[in-house]
Design a protein around this motif. Sequence first.
Motif, PDB file in Angstrom:
ATOM      1  N   ASP A   1     -26.850  82.853   5.326  1.00 22.15           N
ATOM      2  CA  ASP A   1     -26.500  82.421   6.672  1.00 22.15           C
ATOM      3  C   ASP A   1     -26.461  83.627   7.605  1.00 22.15           C
ATOM      4  OD1 ASP A   1     -23.448  83.326   7.106  1.00 22.15           O
ATOM      5  OD2 ASP A   1     -23.706  82.656   5.038  1.00 22.15           O
ATOM      6  N   GLU A   2     -26.496  83.371   8.892  1.00 20.29           N
ATOM      7  CA  GLU A   2     -26.614  84.437   9.891  1.00 20.29           C
ATOM      8  C   GLU A   2     -25.455  85.430   9.805  1.00 20.29           C
ATOM      9  OE1 GLU A   2     -27.039  84.904  14.777  1.00 20.29           O
ATOM     10  OE2 GLU A   2     -27.166  82.933  13.823  1.00 20.29           O
ATOM     11  N   GLY A   3     -24.228  84.917   9.619  1.00 23.80           N
ATOM     12  CA  GLY A   3     -23.064  85.798   9.569  1.00 23.80           C
ATOM     13  C   GLY A   3     -23.083  86.724   8.375  1.00 23.80           C
ATOM     14  N   THR A   4     -23.380  86.176   7.210  1.00 19.74           N
ATOM     15  CA  THR A   4     -23.428  86.993   5.998  1.00 19.74           C
ATOM     16  C   THR A   4     -24.553  88.009   6.071  1.00 19.74           C
ATOM     17  OG1 THR A   4     -22.560  85.141   4.707  1.00 19.74           O
ATOM     18  CG2 THR A   4     -23.596  86.931   3.484  1.00 19.74           C
ATOM     19  N   ALA A   5     -25.704  87.582   6.587  1.00 20.54           N
ATOM     20  CA  ALA A   5     -26.836  88.503   6.731  1.00 20.54           C
ATOM     21  C   ALA A   5     -26.476  89.657   7.654  1.00 20.54           C
ATOM     22  CB  ALA A   5     -28.053  87.752   7.268  1.00 20.54           C
ATOM     23  N   ALA A   6     -25.702  89.369   8.696  1.00 20.05           N
ATOM     24  CA  ALA A   6     -25.299  90.415   9.642  1.00 20.05           C
ATOM     25  C   ALA A   6     -24.407  91.448   8.968  1.00 20.05           C
ATOM     26  CB  ALA A   6     -24.583  89.796  10.839  1.00 20.05           C
ATOM     27  N   VAL A   7     -23.489  90.987   8.113  1.00 21.49           N
ATOM     28  CA  VAL A   7     -22.589  91.920   7.415  1.00 21.49           C
ATOM     29  C   VAL A   7     -23.368  92.791   6.435  1.00 21.49           C
ATOM     30  CG1 VAL A   7     -20.664  92.095   5.796  1.00 21.49           C
ATOM     31  CG2 VAL A   7     -20.560  90.440   7.669  1.00 21.49           C
ATOM     32  N   VAL A   8     -24.267  92.180   5.682  1.00 23.18           N
ATOM     33  CA  VAL A   8     -25.064  92.945   4.713  1.00 23.18           C
ATOM     34  C   VAL A   8     -25.948  93.962   5.441  1.00 23.18           C
ATOM     35  CG1 VAL A   8     -26.801  92.806   2.888  1.00 23.18           C
ATOM     36  CG2 VAL A   8     -25.031  91.047   3.056  1.00 23.18           C
ATOM     37  N   THR A   9     -26.501  93.563   6.573  1.00 26.35           N
ATOM     38  CA  THR A   9     -27.325  94.478   7.358  1.00 26.35           C
ATOM     39  C   THR A   9     -26.481  95.602   7.941  1.00 26.35           C
ATOM     40  OG1 THR A   9     -28.835  92.669   7.916  1.00 26.35           O
ATOM     41  CG2 THR A   9     -28.961  94.644   9.278  1.00 26.35           C
ATOM     42  N   MET A  10     -25.239  95.296   8.314  1.00 22.90           N
ATOM     43  CA  MET A  10     -24.328  96.312   8.843  1.00 22.90           C
ATOM     44  C   MET A  10     -24.096  97.424   7.820  1.00 22.90           C
ATOM     45  SD  MET A  10     -20.381  95.868  10.140  1.00 22.90           S
ATOM     46  CE  MET A  10     -20.777  94.337  10.989  1.00 22.90           C
TER      47      MET A  10
ATOM     48  N   PHE B   1     -37.846  95.854  -4.280  1.00 22.08           N
ATOM     49  CA  PHE B   1     -36.561  96.485  -3.997  1.00 22.08           C
ATOM     50  C   PHE B   1     -36.594  96.868  -2.525  1.00 22.08           C
ATOM     51  CE2 PHE B   1     -33.600  99.970  -3.612  1.00 22.08           C
ATOM     52  CZ  PHE B   1     -32.569  99.681  -4.476  1.00 22.08           C
ATOM     53  N   VAL B   2     -35.890  96.101  -1.713  1.00 26.21           N
ATOM     54  CA  VAL B   2     -35.975  96.258  -0.259  1.00 26.21           C
ATOM     55  C   VAL B   2     -34.681  96.861   0.271  1.00 26.21           C
ATOM     56  CG1 VAL B   2     -36.373  95.078   1.935  1.00 26.21           C
ATOM     57  CG2 VAL B   2     -37.457  94.220  -0.162  1.00 26.21           C
ATOM     58  N   TYR B   3     -34.803  97.848   1.141  1.00 28.24           N
ATOM     59  CA  TYR B   3     -33.618  98.459   1.745  1.00 28.24           C
ATOM     60  C   TYR B   3     -33.937  98.910   3.167  1.00 28.24           C
ATOM     61  CZ  TYR B   3     -35.854 102.988   0.746  1.00 28.24           C
ATOM     62  OH  TYR B   3     -36.725 104.046   0.700  1.00 28.24           O
ATOM     63  N   ALA B   4     -32.862  99.080   3.948  1.00 30.71           N
ATOM     64  CA  ALA B   4     -33.027  99.526   5.330  1.00 30.71           C
ATOM     65  C   ALA B   4     -32.162 100.748   5.617  1.00 30.71           C
ATOM     66  CB  ALA B   4     -32.669  98.396   6.296  1.00 30.71           C
ATOM     67  N   GLY B   5     -31.664 101.376   4.568  1.00 34.02           N
ATOM     68  CA  GLY B   5     -30.786 102.535   4.733  1.00 34.02           C
ATOM     69  C   GLY B   5     -31.509 103.837   4.942  1.00 34.02           C
ATOM     70  N   GLY B   6     -32.848 103.790   4.982  1.00 33.41           N
ATOM     71  CA  GLY B   6     -33.624 105.003   5.227  1.00 33.41           C
ATOM     72  C   GLY B   6     -33.321 106.084   4.208  1.00 33.41           C
ATOM     73  N   ASP B   7     -33.148 107.319   4.703  1.00 29.61           N
ATOM     74  CA  ASP B   7     -32.829 108.440   3.829  1.00 29.61           C
ATOM     75  C   ASP B   7     -31.325 108.698   3.765  1.00 29.61           C
ATOM     76  OD1 ASP B   7     -35.494 108.957   3.165  1.00 29.61           O
ATOM     77  OD2 ASP B   7     -35.793 110.158   4.980  1.00 29.61           O
ATOM     78  N   GLY B   8     -30.539 107.723   4.228  1.00 29.42           N
ATOM     79  CA  GLY B   8     -29.092 107.870   4.156  1.00 29.42           C
ATOM     80  C   GLY B   8     -28.621 107.969   2.718  1.00 29.42           C
ATOM     81  N   GLN B   9     -27.660 108.844   2.479  1.00 32.38           N
ATOM     82  CA  GLN B   9     -27.153 109.051   1.123  1.00 32.38           C
ATOM     83  C   GLN B   9     -25.878 108.241   0.884  1.00 32.38           C
ATOM     84  OE1 GLN B   9     -26.846 113.383   1.270  1.00 32.38           O
ATOM     85  NE2 GLN B   9     -28.592 113.536  -0.119  1.00 32.38           N
ATOM     86  N   VAL B  10     -25.705 107.847  -0.364  1.00 32.41           N
ATOM     87  CA  VAL B  10     -24.553 107.046  -0.788  1.00 32.41           C
ATOM     88  C   VAL B  10     -23.959 107.680  -2.042  1.00 32.41           C
ATOM     89  CG1 VAL B  10     -23.761 104.745  -1.467  1.00 32.41           C
ATOM     90  CG2 VAL B  10     -25.733 104.976   0.071  1.00 32.41           C
ATOM     91  N   GLY B  11     -22.633 107.670  -2.141  1.00 35.92           N
ATOM     92  CA  GLY B  11     -21.967 108.225  -3.330  1.00 35.92           C
ATOM     93  C   GLY B  11     -21.634 107.145  -4.339  1.00 35.92           C
ATOM     94  N   TRP B  12     -22.654 106.449  -4.848  1.00 31.68           N
ATOM     95  CA  TRP B  12     -22.416 105.349  -5.784  1.00 31.68           C
ATOM     96  C   TRP B  12     -21.706 105.809  -7.057  1.00 31.68           C
ATOM     97  CZ3 TRP B  12     -27.718 105.058  -3.801  1.00 31.68           C
ATOM     98  CH2 TRP B  12     -27.930 103.972  -2.919  1.00 31.68           C
ATOM     99  N   ALA B  13     -20.771 104.993  -7.509  1.00 34.16           N
ATOM    100  CA  ALA B  13     -20.151 105.148  -8.822  1.00 34.16           C
ATOM    101  C   ALA B  13     -19.730 103.752  -9.277  1.00 34.16           C
ATOM    102  CB  ALA B  13     -18.942 106.079  -8.761  1.00 34.16           C
ATOM    103  N   LEU B  14     -19.416 103.618 -10.544  1.00 33.55           N
ATOM    104  CA  LEU B  14     -19.022 102.316 -11.078  1.00 33.55           C
ATOM    105  C   LEU B  14     -17.649 101.911 -10.551  1.00 33.55           C
ATOM    106  CD1 LEU B  14     -20.133 102.860 -14.772  1.00 33.55           C
ATOM    107  CD2 LEU B  14     -21.193 101.283 -13.135  1.00 33.55           C
ATOM    108  N   GLU B  15     -17.459 100.620 -10.307  1.00 37.51           N
ATOM    109  CA  GLU B  15     -16.159 100.125  -9.838  1.00 37.51           C
ATOM    110  C   GLU B  15     -15.047 100.530 -10.808  1.00 37.51           C
ATOM    111  OE1 GLU B  15     -13.920  95.991  -8.436  1.00 37.51           O
ATOM    112  OE2 GLU B  15     -15.880  95.878  -9.429  1.00 37.51           O
ATOM    113  N   ARG B  16     -15.332 100.458 -12.100  1.00 39.41           N
ATOM    114  CA  ARG B  16     -14.285 100.791 -13.072  1.00 39.41           C
ATOM    115  C   ARG B  16     -13.884 102.258 -12.963  1.00 39.41           C
ATOM    116  NH1 ARG B  16     -15.929 103.676 -17.470  1.00 39.41           N
ATOM    117  NH2 ARG B  16     -18.123 103.565 -18.131  1.00 39.41           N
TER     118      ARG B  16
END
Length: 282
Positions: free
Chosen positions: A235-244, A161-176
Motif C-alpha cells: 500500500d502507498e503508506g507502507t511503500a513510503a516508509v520503506v522508501t524513506m 536485488f533492488v535498492y535505492a540507497g546508492g553508495d550509502g553505508q549501513v552498519g548491519w548486524a544481527l538483531e540477536r
Amino acid sequence: MTTYAVTAATGHFGQTALKTLAGLVPATNIIALARNTKKAEALVPAGVTVRPGDYDNEAELTASLAGVDKLLFVSSQPGGPVDREQQHKNVVNAAKAAGVSYIAYTSFPHADTATSPLSADHKATEKAILDAGIPHSFLRNNWYLENELDSLKGAQAGRPFVYAGGDGQVGWALEREYAEGAATVLASDNQKDIYEFSGAPLTYKQLAAALPGNFDVQAVSTEDFNKGLQAAGLDEGTAAVVTMIQQLILDGELAKTSTDLSEILGHDLVPLDAALAEVLKA
C-alpha cells in the motif's frame, strides 16, 4: 541485590536479551514485562518473574516496575492506537514514579543529529529520559540485517536485488547481537551514556555481492523504488516508509559506525557470510 527488568519480553529482541541477561545475573533477579503475560510465561527463562507491561497503560507500568533498579526499555513498534512517542513517555514516567535508578533504551543511530522522520520518536524519548533525570544508556542501534530479509530471500529465489540507497553505508548486524549487547550493558557496573551499536559499514552493492546465488542487482532511484513496491502490492503508506529508509541510507544517516557493539560483547561480530546464512535459515 540488583533487580533487572526487560520490556517487550515476548518480542525477538526481548527474548534474546532475557536469555543473555539470565546468563549474566541470577534469573530470580529478573522481571520480564509483557502485554501478553501468558505468552511471556511460556517464553522466559526459568526463574524470571513476569509482570504486565502494556506501554499504553502508565499506571500498570508503574506498578510493574516497583522494586526495579535497572530497566532495559525496548522501543515499541509504531502504528498502534496510541502513538509511539506517548507510549515511550508512559514508560519513562512510570520508571521515574517507581524509582527505577537506571534505564538502557534502544534508540536510533546518532539520534542527536539524525534528520530522518524515523528518528523523531527516539529523539523525544531520549529527551524524556534526560528530563526525568534518570541515569541512562542510549543504545543507538544501527540496522538489523533481518530488516533486509525480503530482499535477501527474493534474491535467493532468483529475483532482482533492488535498492535505492546508492553508495550509502549501513552498519548491519544481527538483531540477536544488538540484544546481547543491550543485556550486557544492563548487567554491567560501568555503563556509558551513549553506545553507537553497529556492524562494519557496507553498501547494498557489497551486501548483494556477499549473497550466494544468481540474481540481478539493480540500483534505482527512490522514486522508481517506491513505484516498484506499490506495483508489487504494497500500500502507498507502507511503500513510503520503506522508501524513506532507502532515502536515509542514501543520505548517509547510517554510515557512521563504531566498534561499541563488538567491544561490549567482548568478541568480533558474526562475519557477513555467516550472518547472511543465519538470517536466511530463519
